[in-house]
Write an enzyme that holds these catalytic residues in place. Structure first.
Site, PDB file in Angstrom:
ATOM      1  N   PHE A  38       2.223   8.470  -1.216  1.00 19.27           N
ATOM      2  CA  PHE A  38       1.528   7.299  -1.114  1.00 19.27           C
ATOM      3  C   PHE A  38       0.149   7.415  -1.673  1.00 19.27           C
ATOM      4  O   PHE A  38      -0.753   6.746  -1.333  1.00 19.27           O
ATOM      5  CB  PHE A  38       1.565   6.599   0.288  1.00 19.27           C
ATOM      6  N   TRP A  54       0.730  -1.224  -0.067  1.00 14.72           N
ATOM      7  CA  TRP A  54      -0.040  -0.061  -0.010  1.00 14.72           C
ATOM      8  C   TRP A  54       1.068   1.216   0.005  1.00 14.72           C
ATOM      9  O   TRP A  54       0.593   2.193  -0.582  1.00 14.72           O
ATOM     10  CB  TRP A  54      -0.806  -0.197   1.282  1.00 14.72           C
ATOM     11  N   HIS A  55       2.013   1.326   0.590  1.00 16.61           N
ATOM     12  CA  HIS A  55       2.931   2.396   0.777  1.00 16.61           C
ATOM     13  C   HIS A  55       3.469   2.653  -0.412  1.00 16.61           C
ATOM     14  O   HIS A  55       4.087   3.870  -0.814  1.00 16.61           O
ATOM     15  CB  HIS A  55       3.831   2.283   2.070  1.00 16.61           C
ATOM     16  N   GLY A  56       3.838   1.637  -1.356  1.00 16.54           N
ATOM     17  CA  GLY A  56       4.486   2.357  -2.505  1.00 16.54           C
ATOM     18  C   GLY A  56       4.643   1.124  -3.553  1.00 16.54           C
ATOM     19  O   GLY A  56       4.778  -0.193  -3.065  1.00 16.54           O
TER      20      GLY A  56
END
Lengths: 467, 353
Positions: free
Chosen positions: A467, A321-323
């Protein structure tokens, strides 16, 4: 638009004046919605259409789900919503990542796919998660659909938290919206305190420390092991102060408008375990992952082994999800492994209570901080090569290089780590001053002067904007 | 009646608020003045220009930390006050506000010379912002006041570029065969009062400094960052217009101004330096400057580049940068001052012999 900008200041002042002039609740909601659109469109107006599409689609799907009695049909509409939302997120955030991975895997076969020039819309991960949780809540009956499209649009686009959270549930936000905007001197005063607290965290501490972190991660081979260690610890400080600073500013702006946003951080670096850390760090995301992913997978009610698998899957996806990078997946995977490890031994020892014995709890907190800081290396490194060099340095495989004990980073690390330990030991709590007195107003004013005096001149964008 | 009391109370609130605010600002001022920034008041001396008032102090905690004590004529205090007078002119590198008085390279050189039994009184007249035209302008005053046997002029590459800046107090204008010194008389006195008012309040000076040196990451870079481009801290190198044809003309003008004394040109090496996270050990422009200077007859050139490079390659230390700034960038740190001081001492001893 950035909170730390003249443009935002002008927008916010305009919004406050307009809200003061018009007391009709619908007009006020329209003002907030318009301000949110301006706030978002200032970055790139084209992606406003994406936000509108997601808002319209999820609103009408939730209304449809609520109106249906057939559970199977409800479920189908839910799946439609989730698939479309994840497809949008996947296309903008992960498409090139998949092509990259595909190319690496099939390079030897002579296959090569071209990457697309896709710009990641700011805040997409946050508002997609909010809309997914809204539709799921309506499906499960945990929340009623919004009273109107206007209410729902204000919920999704509310500008203080649009681009980097906190991720709110409709059940937390909509009742506040129905109640109406509550302007008061107390709200303004508390909001202003929260905002200046966030400013200090972001542009005095995080940006100062970022100077060291960016330089060292730019070329770690140039620096000595001690400097790289300092940069590794400093990144822990930077990311916490950057993101919690942003969250404080968002909460402050919302509070001035009369809204309470979800608390996102609760002194994460005093945690005595990784499990505790995730109850204190980016709380709105971790609780989202717990409620909508981990529990959906079965949580801890499907046997020990399956629980471990669920934890790993949740954290791997949390990392992703963060990247869109394998570094983030690895980071998430490591946290998943720590959680599995802790759960395994907690099951064995049946002890989940944090220790109150000061020296032992200090040791545990320091150890958790160390582990978390080392794990952040994967998160911060722009490539696997940099990750490798940083590990060479901290493992003293190549300790040589220029020593740079950057004073603001040393000071911040000492204050944050030992300050956290003292807060934990003596149970110190920080309450906002709610009484408006000559002293408190002058003190607040002086805090703004402090920011003007000691802000870092290397202003960098908020980390979580990417993000 | 109620209105009167309400009004009265709000006045009282405002008075108490102002008192508390003044108290907090006073605390911030004391802290700033002691640890971050204190700039001296300036006065105008005909023939010397604007200079720090006698017995004033500068505190610099932004880049390194140093306290500088000024005597008459903006002279910075050095360990010894006896011997053959040697005037050292220069800009912020010679003023050395980033290190304490006894670590500035002039003080280091004077101490080494006295330890070796060479009695020279090195007079540190470095002042931030000075450039080549200023040294020409103040030449008569320096010669009259100090009667120096040797004048050391510290220069760097930027001096030869900034000499033609017409917004400065002194500047050069290009002629066919030489450069002509121009003096902006109005500049010297016009802004002095205003500048002294700003300098008197350190928190005001610090805010002004901060906003001047702010390094905003442009929106474009934010988008690149969002698109996955790493390292938002990369800066864009500034292209400077260095013209080798101007060097000889400017140096000849300087030589003419100090024709009856021994003139030493000290070039502060620009390398090693960090650029885009990479150490650079060569600077082509600086090399060409040194080549030109070497060809000018009757000129003493001191250029301790090799000592600087050695500092980095053998001791992994940069001569620039501090614990609160990036290594390899900015002004000289105490190591850099020591290297320059030692080289200057050797050179002056050689001239003396």
């Amino acid at each position: 638009m950035n909170f730390v900008s003249v443009e935002f200041f002008l927008l916010f002042i305009t919004v406050l004046i307009l809200l003061a002039l018009w007391r009709n609740p619908i007009v006020r909601k329209i003002i907030i919605l318009c301000a949110s659109c301006v706030f978002y469109a200032y970055w790139d107006w084209r992606f406003l259409s994406l936000l509108i599409i997601v808002t319209l689609m999820d609103y009408y799907i939730s209304v449809k789900i609520h109106s249906l009695n057939d559970q199977r049909l409800k479920r189908n509409w839910l799946i439609v919503s989730i698939v479309i939302n994840l497809t949008i997120l996947g296309y903008f955030k992960y498409f090139n990542f998949f092509i990259d991975t595909f190319n690496v895997l099939l390079k030897s076969q002579g296959w090569m796919l071209h990457e697309f020039n896709i710009i990641l819309p700011v805040g997409i991960s946050f508002y997609i998660f909010e809309t997914i949780s809204y539709v799921m809540d309506v499906y499960k009956g945990n929340a009623q659909p919004a009273n109107s499209l206007l209410d729902y649009a204000v919920f999704v686009t509310f500008f203080p938290r649009l681009v980097a959270g906190p991720i709110m549930r409709a059940s937390q936000f909509l009742p506040q919206l129905y109640r109406g905007l509550q302007f008061s001197r107390e709200n303004f005063f508390i909001g202003a305190q929260l905002f200046v607290q966030g400013l200090i965290k972001k542009i005095v501490v995080a940006d100062s420390v970022a100077f060291l972190v960016d330089s060292v991660y730019g070329n770690p081979a140039l620096f000595s092991s001690s400097t790289v260690y300092l940069a590794v610890f400093s990144y822990s400080i930077q990311i916490y102060f950057d993101f919690s600073g942003y969250s404080d500013m968002a909460c402050g702006v919302a509070k001035i408008l009369g809204f309470d946003l979800a608390v996102n951080f609760n002194f994460p670096y005093i945690s005595q375990s990784i499990t505790e850390l995730w109850r204190r760090w980016h709380i709105s995301l971790s609780s989202w992952l717990r409620d909508y992913l981990y529990f959906s997978l079965g949580g801890n009610r499907t046997g020990r082994l399956r629980t471990y698998v669920n934890l790993m899957v949740t954290m791997l996806l949390g990392g992703l999800w963060h990247g869109a990078s394998w570094n983030f997946v690895l980071w998430g995977g490591l946290h998943g492994a720590y959680l599995v490890f802790e759960r395994f031994f907690r099951n064995r020892t049946q002890s989940s209570q944090p220790s109150i014995n000061a020296p032992y709890s200090w040791f545990k907190s320091l150890f958790v901080f160390f582990i978390v800081s080392i794990t952040w290396i994967f998160f911060r490194s722009p490539s696997f090569y940099v990750t490798k060099v940083v590990f060479y340095k901290i493992l003293f495989v190549d300790p040589s290089g220029v020593s740079w004990l950057y004073f603001p980073a040393v000071l911040s690390s000492i204050v944050v780590v030992f300050g956290g330990l003292l807060i934990n030991t003596f149970k110190i709590s920080f309450e906002k001053i709610t009484t408006i007195s000559p002293f408190s107003v002058a003190f607040l004013f002086s805090e703004y002067v402090f920011v003007l005096l000691f802000f870092s001149t290397n202003i960098s964008p908020f980390i979580y904007f990417q993000f | 009646m109620v209105k009167y009391f309400q009004k009265h109370n709000s006045y009282l609130f405002f008075i108490k608020f102002s008192a508390w605010l003044l108290f907090f600002l006073f605390v911030l001022e004391v802290f700033t003045r002691s640890f971050i920034m204190e700039t001296p008041s300036e006065h105008f001396i005909p023939g010397l220009g604007n200079i720090a008032v006698d017995n004033s102090v500068t505190v610099n905690g932004i880049e390194g930390f140093g306290v500088t004590h000024f005597l008459a004529n903006g002279e910075i205090i050095t360990p010894y006050q006896s011997g053959v007078p040697v005037v050292v002119l220069g800009d912020s590198f010679t003023e050395g506000g980033q290190v304490s008085d006894n670590k500035k390279y002039v003080s280091v050189a004077e101490t080494i010379l006295h330890d070796r039994g060479v009695s020279m009184d090195l007079l540190n007249l470095g002042y931030s912002g000075r450039s080549l035209p200023d040294y020409v302008y103040i030449a008569p005053y320096i010669k009259k006041t100090y009667s120096p046997a040797i004048v050391v002029v510290q220069l760097n590459l930027a001096d030869f570029v900034e000499s033609f800046d017409k917004t400065k107090e002194n500047y050069f204008v290009r002629n066919e065969m030489s450069v002509e010194l121009m003096h902006n008389e109005a500049f010297s006195t016009n802004q002095l009062v205003l500048r002294n008012i700003v300098r008197a309040i350190s928190i005001g000076s610090l805010v002004r400094y901060k906003f001047k040196s702010i390094n905003l990451i442009p929106e474009q870079q934010l988008r690149l960052l969002a698109a996955g481009s790493p390292n938002p801290g990369d800066s864009v190198p500034v292209k400077r217009a260095f013209d080798p044809n101007d060097v000889e003309k400017q140096i000849n003008t300087l030589k003419d101004a100090y024709s009856d004394v021994e003139l030493v040109i000290l070039i502060i090496p620009g390398v090693p330096i960090i650029h885009d996270n990479t150490p650079l050990l060569e600077d082509e422009k600086e090399n060409s400057l040194i080549e030109i200077l070497d060809q000018i007859p009757g000129l003493h050139i001191l250029y301790p580049r090799n000592s600087f490079i050695e500092l980095y390659t053998e001791h992994e230390t940069f001569p620039r940068g501090f614990y609160n700034t990036l290594p390899g960038v900015g002004h000289l740190n105490s190591d850099g001052h020591f290297v320059i001081g030692a080289a200057l001492a050797d050179y002056l001893e050689g001239i003396e012999k």
